[in-house]
Design a protein around this motif. Structure first.
Motif, short mmCIF file in Angstrom:
data_model
loop_
_atom_site.label_atom_id
_atom_site.label_comp_id
_atom_site.label_asym_id
_atom_site.label_seq_id
_atom_site.Cartn_x
_atom_site.Cartn_y
_atom_site.Cartn_z
N THR A 160 0.57 -4.30 4.61
CA THR A 160 -0.94 -4.07 3.88
C THR A 160 -0.61 -3.86 2.46
O THR A 160 0.52 -3.25 2.00
CB THR A 160 -1.41 -2.42 4.64
OG1 THR A 160 -1.59 -2.74 5.94
CG2 THR A 160 -2.77 -2.23 3.89
N TRP A 217 -13.97 -4.02 6.49
CA TRP A 217 -12.97 -4.98 6.78
C TRP A 217 -13.47 -6.38 7.08
O TRP A 217 -14.30 -6.33 8.20
CB TRP A 217 -11.73 -4.50 7.55
CG TRP A 217 -10.93 -3.56 7.14
CD1 TRP A 217 -11.06 -2.20 7.43
CD2 TRP A 217 -9.85 -3.76 6.30
NE1 TRP A 217 -10.22 -1.61 6.63
CE2 TRP A 217 -9.24 -2.34 6.06
CE3 TRP A 217 -9.11 -4.61 5.79
CZ2 TRP A 217 -8.23 -2.02 5.36
CZ3 TRP A 217 -7.92 -4.43 5.16
CH2 TRP A 217 -7.46 -3.06 5.01
N HIS A 237 0.58 -1.31 -0.13
CA HIS A 237 -0.06 0.07 0.02
C HIS A 237 0.87 1.26 0.00
O HIS A 237 0.45 2.21 -0.62
CB HIS A 237 -1.07 -0.07 1.45
CG HIS A 237 -1.77 1.03 1.23
ND1 HIS A 237 -1.88 2.17 2.20
CD2 HIS A 237 -2.83 1.40 0.24
CE1 HIS A 237 -2.75 3.11 2.13
NE2 HIS A 237 -3.36 2.63 0.74
N THR A 296 -4.68 -6.63 4.89
CA THR A 296 -3.71 -6.17 5.78
C THR A 296 -3.62 -7.69 6.56
O THR A 296 -4.62 -8.17 7.06
CB THR A 296 -3.94 -4.98 6.68
OG1 THR A 296 -3.11 -4.83 7.49
CG2 THR A 296 -5.40 -5.38 7.73
#
Length: 157
Positions: free
Chosen positions: A126, A58, A43, A105
């Protein structure tokens, strides 16, 4: 402890082609990697283009894994596998390129498995998971490209 391709097939139920070595340890890396038509990007490398939700949306990756993408005919899944409670996945992200399937993640190594490509490992961190695009269709590009359209289509092997 690293996983073998055999470990990943047992966890996910995804069977791989016979020519792939089942007992080899699947490498775990923390950098840019691809598995066929999926591209996994740390990321931090796309932070300016991809915004992740702070906590909403999430979900934990289940023990049997999570299909991230299947081919157009419904076969050849790219399955994300992780130890219970160590990896979360989200699909509601803002991506200027429009190529992201989602982000994950993980606090322990997580793995991708695919029948043709075998396994690949993701070190804790992540990541954004994007699709491959090839030049035959019509895809909208980010504002930085002045919204021009190029002949391109998304690929699912």
């Amino acid at each position: 402890m690293s996983k073998t391709l055999s470990d990943l097939t047992r966890l996910s139920g995804v069977q791989v082609l016979d020519h792939l070595e089942q007992e080899v340890a699947v490498p775990v890396i923390a950098d840019l990697q691809a598995q066929g038509d999926l591209i996994v990007i740390p990321h931090d490398l796309v932070r300016d283009d991809v915004v992740l939700p702070p906590d909403h949306g999430w979900r934990d990756v289940p023990p049997e894994g999570l299909d991230l993408l299947r081919s157009a005919a419904g076969g050849n899944p790219h399955c994300l596998v992780a130890e219970p409670g160590t990896c979360r996945w989200v699909t509601h992200i803002r991506d200027g390129s429009g190529l992201s399937l989602g982000a994950l993640t993980t606090t322990r190594p997580a793995y991708l498995i695919h029948p043709e490509h075998g396994g690949s490992g993701l070190a804790p961190g992540t990541y954004v998971v994007r699709r491959q695009r090839e030049g035959t269709g019509d895809v909208r590009l980010p504002r930085s490209f002045n919204r021009r359209r190029l002949g391109a289509r998304l690929v699912a092997d």
